[in-house]
Motif scaffolding. Structure first.
Motif, PDB file in Angstrom:
ATOM      1  N   PHE A  40       7.638  17.580  30.243  1.00 19.13           N
ATOM      2  CA  PHE A  40       7.910  18.535  29.166  1.00 19.13           C
ATOM      3  C   PHE A  40       7.659  17.907  27.799  1.00 19.13           C
ATOM      4  CE2 PHE A  40       9.070  22.086  31.499  1.00 19.13           C
ATOM      5  CZ  PHE A  40       9.970  21.780  32.493  1.00 19.13           C
ATOM      6  N   PHE A  43       3.981  17.873  27.401  1.00 20.60           N
ATOM      7  CA  PHE A  43       3.555  19.252  27.123  1.00 20.60           C
ATOM      8  C   PHE A  43       3.824  19.603  25.671  1.00 20.60           C
ATOM      9  CE2 PHE A  43       2.486  23.572  28.099  1.00 20.60           C
ATOM     10  CZ  PHE A  43       3.315  24.347  27.320  1.00 20.60           C
ATOM     11  N   TYR A  73      10.143  22.607  19.827  1.00 22.58           N
ATOM     12  CA  TYR A  73      10.092  22.459  21.290  1.00 22.58           C
ATOM     13  C   TYR A  73       9.965  20.980  21.671  1.00 22.58           C
ATOM     14  CZ  TYR A  73       8.803  22.896  26.145  1.00 22.58           C
ATOM     15  OH  TYR A  73       8.780  22.764  27.516  1.00 22.58           O
ATOM     16  N   LEU A  88      22.961  10.560  33.048  1.00 21.57           N
ATOM     17  CA  LEU A  88      22.773  10.606  34.503  1.00 21.57           C
ATOM     18  C   LEU A  88      23.063   9.262  35.158  1.00 21.57           C
ATOM     19  CD1 LEU A  88      19.568  12.790  34.815  1.00 21.57           C
ATOM     20  CD2 LEU A  88      21.917  13.474  35.209  1.00 21.57           C
TER      21      LEU A  88
ATOM     22  N   LEU B  98      22.099  22.530  47.403  1.00 23.08           N
ATOM     23  CA  LEU B  98      22.204  21.159  46.902  1.00 23.08           C
ATOM     24  C   LEU B  98      22.804  21.105  45.491  1.00 23.08           C
ATOM     25  CD1 LEU B  98      18.867  19.484  48.074  1.00 23.08           C
ATOM     26  CD2 LEU B  98      21.184  18.841  48.721  1.00 23.08           C
ATOM     27  N   ILE B 101      26.648  20.282  45.056  1.00 23.49           N
ATOM     28  CA  ILE B 101      27.212  18.967  45.363  1.00 23.49           C
ATOM     29  C   ILE B 101      26.831  17.907  44.316  1.00 23.49           C
ATOM     30  CG2 ILE B 101      27.319  19.403  47.849  1.00 23.49           C
ATOM     31  CD1 ILE B 101      24.847  17.584  48.141  1.00 23.49           C
ATOM     32  N   LEU B 102      25.953  18.257  43.396  1.00 18.39           N
ATOM     33  CA  LEU B 102      25.557  17.287  42.369  1.00 18.39           C
ATOM     34  C   LEU B 102      26.636  17.165  41.305  1.00 18.39           C
ATOM     35  CD1 LEU B 102      21.803  18.278  41.867  1.00 18.39           C
ATOM     36  CD2 LEU B 102      22.645  16.151  42.854  1.00 18.39           C
ATOM     37  N   PRO B 103      26.714  15.991  40.647  1.00 19.61           N
ATOM     38  CA  PRO B 103      27.685  15.834  39.553  1.00 19.61           C
ATOM     39  C   PRO B 103      27.374  16.796  38.403  1.00 19.61           C
ATOM     40  CG  PRO B 103      26.768  13.708  40.208  1.00 19.61           C
ATOM     41  CD  PRO B 103      25.970  14.743  40.920  1.00 19.61           C
ATOM     42  N   ALA B 105      26.892  16.341  35.242  1.00 16.77           N
ATOM     43  CA  ALA B 105      25.823  15.902  34.333  1.00 16.77           C
ATOM     44  C   ALA B 105      24.458  16.289  34.890  1.00 16.77           C
ATOM     45  CB  ALA B 105      25.902  14.396  34.119  1.00 16.77           C
ATOM     46  N   HIS B 106      24.291  16.101  36.193  1.00 20.16           N
ATOM     47  CA  HIS B 106      23.018  16.474  36.832  1.00 20.16           C
ATOM     48  C   HIS B 106      22.788  17.970  36.728  1.00 20.16           C
ATOM     49  CE1 HIS B 106      23.435  12.455  38.501  1.00 20.16           C
ATOM     50  NE2 HIS B 106      22.223  12.538  38.982  1.00 20.16           N
ATOM     51  N   SER B 108      23.900  20.027  34.444  1.00 14.64           N
ATOM     52  CA  SER B 108      23.516  20.453  33.080  1.00 14.64           C
ATOM     53  C   SER B 108      22.075  20.091  32.776  1.00 14.64           C
ATOM     54  CB  SER B 108      24.391  19.866  31.985  1.00 14.64           C
ATOM     55  OG  SER B 108      25.375  19.061  32.470  1.00 14.64           O
ATOM     56  N   VAL B 109      21.649  18.925  33.239  1.00 16.30           N
ATOM     57  CA  VAL B 109      20.266  18.525  32.963  1.00 16.30           C
ATOM     58  C   VAL B 109      19.288  19.445  33.686  1.00 16.30           C
ATOM     59  CG1 VAL B 109      18.564  16.706  33.312  1.00 16.30           C
ATOM     60  CG2 VAL B 109      20.806  16.132  32.408  1.00 16.30           C
ATOM     61  N   ILE B 110      19.638  19.825  34.921  1.00 18.25           N
ATOM     62  CA  ILE B 110      18.756  20.753  35.660  1.00 18.25           C
ATOM     63  C   ILE B 110      18.675  22.085  34.931  1.00 18.25           C
ATOM     64  CG2 ILE B 110      18.584  22.132  37.790  1.00 18.25           C
ATOM     65  CD1 ILE B 110      19.597  19.665  39.307  1.00 18.25           C
ATOM     66  N   LEU B 112      19.147  22.609  31.679  1.00 18.87           N
ATOM     67  CA  LEU B 112      18.358  22.418  30.452  1.00 18.87           C
ATOM     68  C   LEU B 112      16.865  22.348  30.781  1.00 18.87           C
ATOM     69  CD1 LEU B 112      20.637  19.852  28.577  1.00 18.87           C
ATOM     70  CD2 LEU B 112      20.151  22.196  27.862  1.00 18.87           C
ATOM     71  N   GLY B 113      16.535  21.684  31.876  1.00 20.92           N
ATOM     72  CA  GLY B 113      15.142  21.590  32.301  1.00 20.92           C
ATOM     73  C   GLY B 113      14.559  22.958  32.629  1.00 20.92           C
ATOM     74  N   LEU B 116      13.808  24.638  29.410  1.00 22.08           N
ATOM     75  CA  LEU B 116      12.598  24.040  28.819  1.00 22.08           C
ATOM     76  C   LEU B 116      11.357  24.649  29.464  1.00 22.08           C
ATOM     77  CD1 LEU B 116      13.101  20.175  28.353  1.00 22.08           C
ATOM     78  CD2 LEU B 116      12.623  21.888  26.604  1.00 22.08           C
ATOM     79  N   LEU B 117      11.406  24.811  30.775  1.00 23.00           N
ATOM     80  CA  LEU B 117      10.282  25.407  31.498  1.00 23.00           C
ATOM     81  C   LEU B 117      10.051  26.842  31.046  1.00 23.00           C
ATOM     82  CD1 LEU B 117       8.212  25.181  33.874  1.00 23.00           C
ATOM     83  CD2 LEU B 117       9.993  26.105  35.343  1.00 23.00           C
ATOM     84  N   ALA B 120       8.562  26.865  27.597  1.00 30.47           N
ATOM     85  CA  ALA B 120       7.169  26.395  27.655  1.00 30.47           C
ATOM     86  C   ALA B 120       6.263  27.544  28.082  1.00 30.47           C
ATOM     87  CB  ALA B 120       7.045  25.235  28.635  1.00 30.47           C
ATOM     88  N   LEU B 123       6.040  30.089  25.156  1.00 24.73           N
ATOM     89  CA  LEU B 123       5.181  29.609  24.060  1.00 24.73           C
ATOM     90  C   LEU B 123       3.712  29.696  24.448  1.00 24.73           C
ATOM     91  CD1 LEU B 123       6.703  26.430  22.359  1.00 24.73           C
ATOM     92  CD2 LEU B 123       5.849  28.488  21.246  1.00 24.73           C
TER      93      LEU B 123
END
Lengths: 88, 225
Positions: A40, A43, A73, A88, B98, B101-103, B105-106, B108-110, B112-113, B116-117, B120, B123
């Motif tokens: 990302f 990108f 972005y 993490l 899955l 069962i992740l913590p 923090a994981h 939230s990052v997923i 956010l990702g 982002l996708l 993207a 845009l």
């Protein structure tokens, strides 16, 4: 098996409970997420460059806003990468 | 008294009224331009006499008469998809095995990702629609294409090289919203220009015909630039 043999020592060092599996999964997820987030960021860099190139080809009054959107972005992607690396 | 052989003051006056340097304004020869106001909307898909607009190879005295994009209704599919992507995490993530069962923090990052996708995608589609334009000036037609953002193709043809103009409107949606494809056959290097899914194809054809007539008139009267 000789309990002092290196193989025996290695085998006894592996935790036998389920938390090891979860820790391995978390590590794998961390690496996977950081690699994904890197895409990302790349990108975002490409996007900023392309907006500049597109605006040069066709000039409109929207160009400044599009530049801001592209930079925003990229900045967001970079911040999320840093956040992911630290938590993490 | 003999005939006047040379009168310098008369020659000067004739120079100012010389047809070689006189170029008619588009409103004078085009009904489409006469009946259309200046467009100030930068997101318009049918922008007549657009303000604050230019393109890379535009010449100093060249005027952009019409800027065309694909009709906004053709973009509805990706707009809906983006809307779905933005609200999907609320309904889908709790049911992904899955993920639970992740913590934290994981998780939230997923999340956010995922956003982002989504942005993207948004845009990329928005830029593609904004910058894939068809331009008609008082001298030529220009087709600007950006394929997947990183591949650029700009084709142009002078108005006097246009041989044939056709418009095609088929189907309920196109008839309802008055958009279609205008095909321009030219004697230029690129033989065919296609203005796909543009609004008011009838008016585009009319404008091109008016411009072609004016070009012929300029050639005949020796006013061509």
């Amino acid at each position: 098996m000789n309990p002092d043999a290196p193989a025996a020592k290695f085998l006894s060092s592996i935790p036998q409970d389920a938390s090891f599996g979860i820790a391995l999964l978390a590590l794998g997820t961390k690496i996977f997420l950081l690699i994904g987030l890197s895409f990302f960021v790349i990108f975002g860099i490409v996007m900023v460059r392309q907006i500049t190139m597109m605006a040069k080809s066709v000039e409109t009054s929207l160009t400044p806003f599009l530049h801001i959107a592209g930079v925003a972005y990229l900045a967001t992607a970079a911040l999320i990468w840093v956040f992911a690396f630290s938590v993490l | 008294m003999g005939p006047t052989v040379f009168e310098s003051s008369l020659s000067e006056k004739k120079k100012h009224h010389s047809k070689t340097h006189y170029v008619r304004k588009p409103d004078e020869y085009s009904a489409v331009m006469r009946n259309s106001p200046e467009s100030t909307n930068p997101l318009s898909a049918f922008a007549t006499k657009p303000r604050h607009m230019g393109f890379e190879s535009q010449e100093e005295h060249e005027k952009v008469l019409l800027l065309l994009r694909k009709h906004p209704i053709t973009q509805i599919s990706w707009v809906l998809l983006v809307a779905l992507m933005l609200i999907a995490p609320l309904f889908v993530l709790p049911y992904v095995p899955l993920y639970g069962i992740l913590p934290a923090a994981h998780q939230s990052v997923i999340l956010l990702g995922w956003y982002l996708l989504s942005f993207a995608f948004l845009l990329e589609k928005a830029l593609s629609w904004i910058f894939n334009v068809y331009i008609i000036t008082d001298e030529r037609i220009v087709d600007t294409d950006f394929y997947s953002l990183i591949y650029k193709r700009i084709s142009e043809a002078k108005l006097d090289r246009i041989e044939d103009v056709t418009s095609e409107t088929g189907g309920m949606l196109r008839s309802l919203f008055d958009f279609g494809t205008v095909t321009v056959q030219t004697a230029a290097e690129k033989r065919e220009f296609e203005f796909e899914d543009v609004p008011h194809p009838g008016r585009v054809v009319q404008l091109l015909n008016e411009l072609m007539l004016e070009e012929e008139q300029e050639q005949l009267e020796g006013r061509a630039r």
